[in-house]
Design a protein around this motif. Structure first.
Motif, PDB file in Angstrom:
ATOM      1  N   LYS A 160     -19.315  73.714  10.950  1.00  0.00           N
ATOM      2  CA  LYS A 160     -19.171  72.550  11.774  1.00  0.00           C
ATOM      3  C   LYS A 160     -19.592  72.607  13.158  1.00  0.00           C
ATOM      4  O   LYS A 160     -19.120  71.799  13.988  1.00  0.00           O
ATOM      5  CB  LYS A 160     -17.621  72.047  11.659  1.00  0.00           C
ATOM      6  CG  LYS A 160     -16.934  71.953  10.325  1.00  0.00           C
ATOM      7  CD  LYS A 160     -15.674  71.358  10.111  1.00  0.00           C
ATOM      8  CE  LYS A 160     -14.934  71.559   8.811  1.00  0.00           C
ATOM      9  NZ  LYS A 160     -13.973  71.082   8.511  1.00  0.00           N
ATOM     10  N   ASP A 162     -22.057  70.903  14.170  1.00  0.00           N
ATOM     11  CA  ASP A 162     -22.682  69.691  14.800  1.00  0.00           C
ATOM     12  C   ASP A 162     -21.277  68.853  15.488  1.00  0.00           C
ATOM     13  O   ASP A 162     -21.534  67.842  16.259  1.00  0.00           O
ATOM     14  CB  ASP A 162     -22.890  68.886  13.396  1.00  0.00           C
ATOM     15  CG  ASP A 162     -21.904  68.562  12.339  1.00  0.00           C
ATOM     16  OD1 ASP A 162     -21.437  67.793  12.111  1.00  0.00           O
ATOM     17  OD2 ASP A 162     -21.673  69.624  11.652  1.00  0.00           O
ATOM     18  N   ALA A 188     -23.082  72.552   7.853  1.00  0.00           N
ATOM     19  CA  ALA A 188     -23.776  72.317   6.565  1.00  0.00           C
ATOM     20  C   ALA A 188     -24.166  71.056   6.535  1.00  0.00           C
ATOM     21  O   ALA A 188     -24.827  70.486   5.518  1.00  0.00           O
ATOM     22  CB  ALA A 188     -22.422  72.662   5.534  1.00  0.00           C
ATOM     23  N   LEU A 189     -23.691  70.174   7.183  1.00  0.00           N
ATOM     24  CA  LEU A 189     -24.033  68.761   7.195  1.00  0.00           C
ATOM     25  C   LEU A 189     -25.507  68.539   7.708  1.00  0.00           C
ATOM     26  O   LEU A 189     -26.518  67.677   7.288  1.00  0.00           O
ATOM     27  CB  LEU A 189     -23.167  67.953   8.118  1.00  0.00           C
ATOM     28  CG  LEU A 189     -21.573  67.593   7.433  1.00  0.00           C
ATOM     29  CD1 LEU A 189     -20.906  66.480   8.104  1.00  0.00           C
ATOM     30  CD2 LEU A 189     -21.833  67.250   5.983  1.00  0.00           C
ATOM     31  N   GLY A 214     -10.092  74.099   4.032  1.00  0.00           N
ATOM     32  CA  GLY A 214     -10.593  72.986   4.980  1.00  0.00           C
ATOM     33  C   GLY A 214     -11.612  73.317   6.061  1.00  0.00           C
ATOM     34  O   GLY A 214     -12.444  72.698   6.878  1.00  0.00           O
ATOM     35  N   VAL A 215     -12.101  74.781   6.097  1.00  0.00           N
ATOM     36  CA  VAL A 215     -13.109  75.297   6.973  1.00  0.00           C
ATOM     37  C   VAL A 215     -14.523  74.919   6.539  1.00  0.00           C
ATOM     38  O   VAL A 215     -15.334  74.884   7.536  1.00  0.00           O
ATOM     39  CB  VAL A 215     -13.015  76.814   7.020  1.00  0.00           C
ATOM     40  CG1 VAL A 215     -11.731  77.346   7.688  1.00  0.00           C
ATOM     41  CG2 VAL A 215     -13.181  77.713   5.850  1.00  0.00           C
ATOM     42  N   GLY A 216     -14.637  74.348   5.310  1.00  0.00           N
ATOM     43  CA  GLY A 216     -16.092  73.860   4.977  1.00  0.00           C
ATOM     44  C   GLY A 216     -16.601  74.774   3.953  1.00  0.00           C
ATOM     45  O   GLY A 216     -18.067  74.752   3.738  1.00  0.00           O
ATOM     46  N   LYS A 217     -16.004  75.634   3.286  1.00  0.00           N
ATOM     47  CA  LYS A 217     -16.364  76.549   2.184  1.00  0.00           C
ATOM     48  C   LYS A 217     -17.337  75.743   0.924  1.00  0.00           C
ATOM     49  O   LYS A 217     -18.603  76.150   0.702  1.00  0.00           O
ATOM     50  CB  LYS A 217     -15.377  77.402   1.274  1.00  0.00           C
ATOM     51  CG  LYS A 217     -14.673  78.472   2.385  1.00  0.00           C
ATOM     52  CD  LYS A 217     -13.697  79.441   1.502  1.00  0.00           C
ATOM     53  CE  LYS A 217     -12.698  78.422   1.127  1.00  0.00           C
ATOM     54  NZ  LYS A 217     -11.688  78.008   2.030  1.00  0.00           N
ATOM     55  N   SER A 218     -16.816  74.747   0.430  1.00  0.00           N
ATOM     56  CA  SER A 218     -17.274  74.011  -0.655  1.00  0.00           C
ATOM     57  C   SER A 218     -18.632  73.248  -0.110  1.00  0.00           C
ATOM     58  O   SER A 218     -19.673  73.264  -0.907  1.00  0.00           O
ATOM     59  CB  SER A 218     -16.405  73.073  -1.218  1.00  0.00           C
ATOM     60  OG  SER A 218     -15.219  73.618  -1.533  1.00  0.00           O
ATOM     61  N   THR A 219     -18.575  72.660   1.073  1.00  0.00           N
ATOM     62  CA  THR A 219     -19.846  71.904   1.746  1.00  0.00           C
ATOM     63  C   THR A 219     -20.647  72.896   1.953  1.00  0.00           C
ATOM     64  O   THR A 219     -21.987  72.581   1.669  1.00  0.00           O
ATOM     65  CB  THR A 219     -19.162  71.207   2.890  1.00  0.00           C
ATOM     66  OG1 THR A 219     -18.073  70.529   2.906  1.00  0.00           O
ATOM     67  CG2 THR A 219     -20.355  70.448   3.421  1.00  0.00           C
ATOM     68  N   ARG A 233     -13.384  68.207   0.047  1.00  0.00           N
ATOM     69  CA  ARG A 233     -12.174  67.801   0.201  1.00  0.00           C
ATOM     70  C   ARG A 233     -12.131  66.364  -0.075  1.00  0.00           C
ATOM     71  O   ARG A 233     -11.273  65.832  -0.788  1.00  0.00           O
ATOM     72  CB  ARG A 233     -11.603  67.836   1.836  1.00  0.00           C
ATOM     73  CG  ARG A 233     -10.446  66.998   2.207  1.00  0.00           C
ATOM     74  CD  ARG A 233     -10.135  67.819   3.442  1.00  0.00           C
ATOM     75  NE  ARG A 233      -9.288  68.952   3.274  1.00  0.00           N
ATOM     76  CZ  ARG A 233      -8.507  69.752   4.286  1.00  0.00           C
ATOM     77  NH1 ARG A 233      -8.560  69.006   5.437  1.00  0.00           N
ATOM     78  NH2 ARG A 233      -8.011  70.790   4.168  1.00  0.00           N
ATOM     79  N   GLU A 234     -13.102  65.596   0.450  1.00  0.00           N
ATOM     80  CA  GLU A 234     -13.247  63.860   0.175  1.00  0.00           C
ATOM     81  C   GLU A 234     -13.119  63.725  -1.381  1.00  0.00           C
ATOM     82  O   GLU A 234     -12.315  62.940  -1.764  1.00  0.00           O
ATOM     83  CB  GLU A 234     -14.377  63.411   0.703  1.00  0.00           C
ATOM     84  CG  GLU A 234     -14.652  63.406   2.231  1.00  0.00           C
ATOM     85  CD  GLU A 234     -15.387  64.850   2.647  1.00  0.00           C
ATOM     86  OE1 GLU A 234     -15.567  65.727   1.779  1.00  0.00           O
ATOM     87  OE2 GLU A 234     -15.466  64.909   3.713  1.00  0.00           O
ATOM     88  N   ARG A 236     -12.302  65.764  -3.670  1.00  0.00           N
ATOM     89  CA  ARG A 236     -10.961  66.240  -4.202  1.00  0.00           C
ATOM     90  C   ARG A 236      -9.538  65.382  -4.144  1.00  0.00           C
ATOM     91  O   ARG A 236      -9.129  65.047  -4.814  1.00  0.00           O
ATOM     92  CB  ARG A 236     -10.354  67.791  -3.732  1.00  0.00           C
ATOM     93  CG  ARG A 236     -11.467  68.691  -3.908  1.00  0.00           C
ATOM     94  CD  ARG A 236     -10.830  70.067  -3.483  1.00  0.00           C
ATOM     95  NE  ARG A 236     -10.439  70.243  -2.173  1.00  0.00           N
ATOM     96  CZ  ARG A 236     -11.317  70.878  -1.201  1.00  0.00           C
ATOM     97  NH1 ARG A 236     -12.382  71.238  -1.586  1.00  0.00           N
ATOM     98  NH2 ARG A 236     -11.108  71.002   0.011  1.00  0.00           N
TER      99      ARG A 236
HETATM  100  P1  GDP Z   1     -13.031  73.945   1.736  1.00  0.00           P
HETATM  101  O1  GDP Z   1     -11.570  73.481   1.599  1.00  0.00           O
HETATM  102  O2  GDP Z   1     -13.161  75.064   2.680  1.00  0.00           O
HETATM  103  O3  GDP Z   1     -13.831  73.949   0.728  1.00  0.00           O
HETATM  104  O4  GDP Z   1     -13.569  72.536   2.910  1.00  0.00           O
HETATM  105  P2  GDP Z   1     -14.627  71.443   2.535  1.00  0.00           P
HETATM  106  O5  GDP Z   1     -15.944  71.929   2.098  1.00  0.00           O
HETATM  107  O6  GDP Z   1     -14.077  70.566   1.398  1.00  0.00           O
HETATM  108  O7  GDP Z   1     -14.756  70.626   3.875  1.00  0.00           O
HETATM  109  C1  GDP Z   1     -13.457  69.902   4.494  1.00  0.00           C
HETATM  110  C2  GDP Z   1     -13.936  68.905   5.269  1.00  0.00           C
HETATM  111  O8  GDP Z   1     -14.638  69.468   6.429  1.00  0.00           O
HETATM  112  C3  GDP Z   1     -14.736  67.876   4.782  1.00  0.00           C
HETATM  113  O9  GDP Z   1     -14.306  66.697   4.929  1.00  0.00           O
HETATM  114  C4  GDP Z   1     -16.065  68.054   4.825  1.00  0.00           C
HETATM  115  O10 GDP Z   1     -16.944  66.786   4.956  1.00  0.00           O
HETATM  116  C5  GDP Z   1     -16.218  68.612   6.394  1.00  0.00           C
HETATM  117  N1  GDP Z   1     -17.168  69.569   6.802  1.00  0.00           N
HETATM  118  C6  GDP Z   1     -17.521  70.794   6.055  1.00  0.00           C
HETATM  119  N2  GDP Z   1     -18.673  71.322   6.811  1.00  0.00           N
HETATM  120  C7  GDP Z   1     -18.830  70.473   7.700  1.00  0.00           C
HETATM  121  C8  GDP Z   1     -19.770  70.292   8.653  1.00  0.00           C
HETATM  122  O11 GDP Z   1     -20.866  71.459   8.889  1.00  0.00           O
HETATM  123  N3  GDP Z   1     -19.810  69.213   9.695  1.00  0.00           N
HETATM  124  C9  GDP Z   1     -19.006  68.439   9.827  1.00  0.00           C
HETATM  125  N4  GDP Z   1     -19.185  67.574  10.546  1.00  0.00           N
HETATM  126  N5  GDP Z   1     -18.009  68.421   8.790  1.00  0.00           N
HETATM  127  C10 GDP Z   1     -17.970  69.270   7.590  1.00  0.00           C
END
Ligand code: GDP
Length: 365
Positions: A160, A162, A188-189, A214-219, A233-234, A236
């Protein structure tokens, strides 16, 4: 015809002798295993008499030793196995080949007494931590210890990027503590920083992801895959279907030839290995702590010990107390820097070996 070498398999004359074929486990179900072998995707079951269910060696969690006794280690996602291929039916798994890396967790169905393999034969562990919240160097260090112990190479990925204008301090702080480990900040965005991961994203390599929810693994996985392989997350939260899209496999082959392992057990890995999670899982036990007559009570034979009293009255079960003590020991161990350092020495040796190989190849050509 599937080429198992694309799945990271290194051919060995021994493995292919006789009636057996090598295969890689891509998903584990209750009693069946999904695998890839020369003939493509197959399903298989364990050969009885080789794998004995319910025979465990307690507490093998910090070693790479077999977690079962007298039996072949039970295969997990990422394992290379030997199978007796049976066309049109379930093949028979006869051997688990030696692992180069392994993550174990405590088997939840054994009240914390036994370990269970959750991922094997991965090359890199991407440790994810979000830059915008929850940035915690100690937690990253714990994940690093776990990673070194697994036998794979850790990479710290700060997500994250950005959302933060200047993250140089966080990167510097980590580079100081995590010497010899690549630390990079990505988004990742926007795609920024992803190029830095290029050295690890090579065909035939397998990666696992560690990090809190929530750290952004899936993204990040989706960004690397170039498609929505995992529900973020959105999604899910939107469709209420739980963590994954229905087509989700546990070992995913990306178009780039890189593989990603994501098993349900992986997500709980951190929980058992950090002290934070221990209190949560054992709040019934921890209720009795800190209430003894002596503040430094060891709960062995001191008078006025609340734990001993609870055990005597039956309010606290002996088995719970034993599990708690074992886990506490594990958690302390996982914070033990010596394990981290010995892992790092191993890593330096690996680098030296790798450099020699490259030099040899260069000299030859
Ligand atoms: P996971 O639980 O680790 O798999 O996390 P997710 O991939 O579901 O991401 C959790 C939240 O963080 C979601 O709302 C994503 O859109 C947001 N997110 C993930 N990566 C980024 C990023 O690089 N930048 C921003 N701004 N948001 C991100």
């Amino acid at each position: 015809m599937a080429d198992l070498q694309k799945y990271g398999y290194i051919p060995s004359a021994l493995d292919e002798s006789g009636d057996y074929l090598p295969a890689r486990v891509t998903a584990v179900y209750k009693e069946r295993y999904e695998m890839i072998c020369r003939f493509g995707q197959v399903f298989g079951k364990l050969k009885s008499g080789v794998y004995y269910p319910n025979v465990f060696m307690p507490q093998g969690i910090k070693t790479l030793s077999k977690e079962t006794q007298g039996s072949e280690p039970f295969p997990t996602t990422g394992d290379f196995v030997l199978i007796r291929y049976i066309a049109g039916s379930d093949s028979q798994i006869v051997k688990t080949l030696p692992r180069k890396s392994l993550f174990l967790r405590l088997d939840p169905s054994s009240s914390g007494h036994y370990s269970q393999a959750v991922a094997a034969n991965f090359d890199y562990v991407f440790i994810l931590a979000s830059l915008n919240q929850d940035f915690n160097v100690k937690r990253i260090e714990r994940y690093l210890t776990l990673s070194w112990q697994s036998g794979a190479v850790p990479v710290v990925v700060l997500t994250k990027a950005d959302l933060i204008e200047d993250y140089s301090n966080q990167v510097k702080a980590l580079q100081k503590t995590c010497t010899g480990v690549m630390v990079c900040a990505v988004s990742a965005l926007t795609g920024s920083g992803l190029n830095a991961l290029g050295d690890y994203l090579k065909p035939g390599k397998t990666i696992v992801f560690l990090g809190s929810s929530g750290v952004g693994k899936s993204t990040l996985v989706n960004a690397l895959a170039g498609q929505a392989l995992m529900a973020t997350r959105e999604i899910r939260e939107d469709d209420g279907r739980g963590r994954h899209t229905t087509t989700h496999r546990q070992l995913i082959m990306l178009d780039s030839g890189v593989m990603i392992i994501d098993t349900p057990g992986m997500r709980e890995l951190g929980m058992w290995d950090v002290t934070d999670g221990l209190g949560e899982a054992f709040s019934d036990v921890e209720d009795y702590l800190g209430r003894c007559r002596f503040s430094d009570c060891t709960h062995v034979n001191e008078p006025g010990c609340t734990v001993k009293e609870a055990l005597r009255s039956g309010a606290l079960l002996e088995s719970r107390w034993e599990s708690y003590k074992k886990l506490k020991h594990e958690a302390v161990y996982s914070e033990d820097k010596s394990a981290y350092l010995s892992g790092k020495r191993q890593w330096s040796k690996e680098i030296a070996r790798y450099s020699r190989q490259i030099k040899k190849r260069r000299d030859k050509s």
